[in-house]
Design an enzyme around this catalytic site. Sequence first.
Site, short mmCIF file in Angstrom:
data_model
loop_
_atom_site.label_atom_id
_atom_site.label_comp_id
_atom_site.label_asym_id
_atom_site.label_seq_id
_atom_site.Cartn_x
_atom_site.Cartn_y
_atom_site.Cartn_z
N SER A 48 -57.84 -27.67 17.67
CA SER A 48 -56.84 -28.28 17.43
C SER A 48 -55.10 -27.91 17.63
CB SER A 48 -56.71 -26.48 16.27
OG SER A 48 -55.89 -25.72 17.20
N LYS A 90 -50.36 -22.54 18.10
CA LYS A 90 -50.12 -23.42 17.92
C LYS A 90 -48.86 -23.80 17.29
CE LYS A 90 -53.87 -22.84 14.79
NZ LYS A 90 -55.27 -23.65 15.56
#
Length: 183
Positions: A48, A90
């Site tokens: 990701s 993230k």
Amino acid sequence: MGLDLYTYEDNSILRTIVHWIVDIAVVVSFAWFIVFGYLNQTIVNGHSMSPTLEADDICLVDRISYSVGSPRRYDIVLFERSDTGQPNVKRVIGLPGETVQIISGVIYIDGEPLDDEHIKHISLSGIAENPVLLEEDEYFLLGDNADSSEDSRFPNIGNVDRKDIIGKIWFRLVPMEELGFIK
């Protein structure tokens, strides 16, 4: 016949032991501060954050910076997911008090398009299809590889509370050919 205070030496064993104990305590305290503040490691799971970080990259986490400051836009952070309790990596996109929305693959912050070099295009807007207002101490996080990222666009993660952000990812250890600071 004055008293010379600087020539008096006490070579007692007790004084020597106390000095050694104090020195050892200072060194151990300093080492603890460095290890637990700047040298915590995390392993990146999944793709990701590609191409910035890849699966199985080992990175160092700075846990001290956010004790005295706040996450900034584009920081890569380690946070604890509220739904699973697992750590996740993230990028910070939205800051407290801002409104985030994703329209036609473009991120908007307070109605202005975000010129982000890290996240190119987003196919799925998720909950950010409608404006998402970030409350005090809430952040909107996205993966750099947005089409392969479970992040703040999904209800199971949503806005991330400040208390759930563990620290800032700042240095990659593994793989060795990518060793260095993370931008």
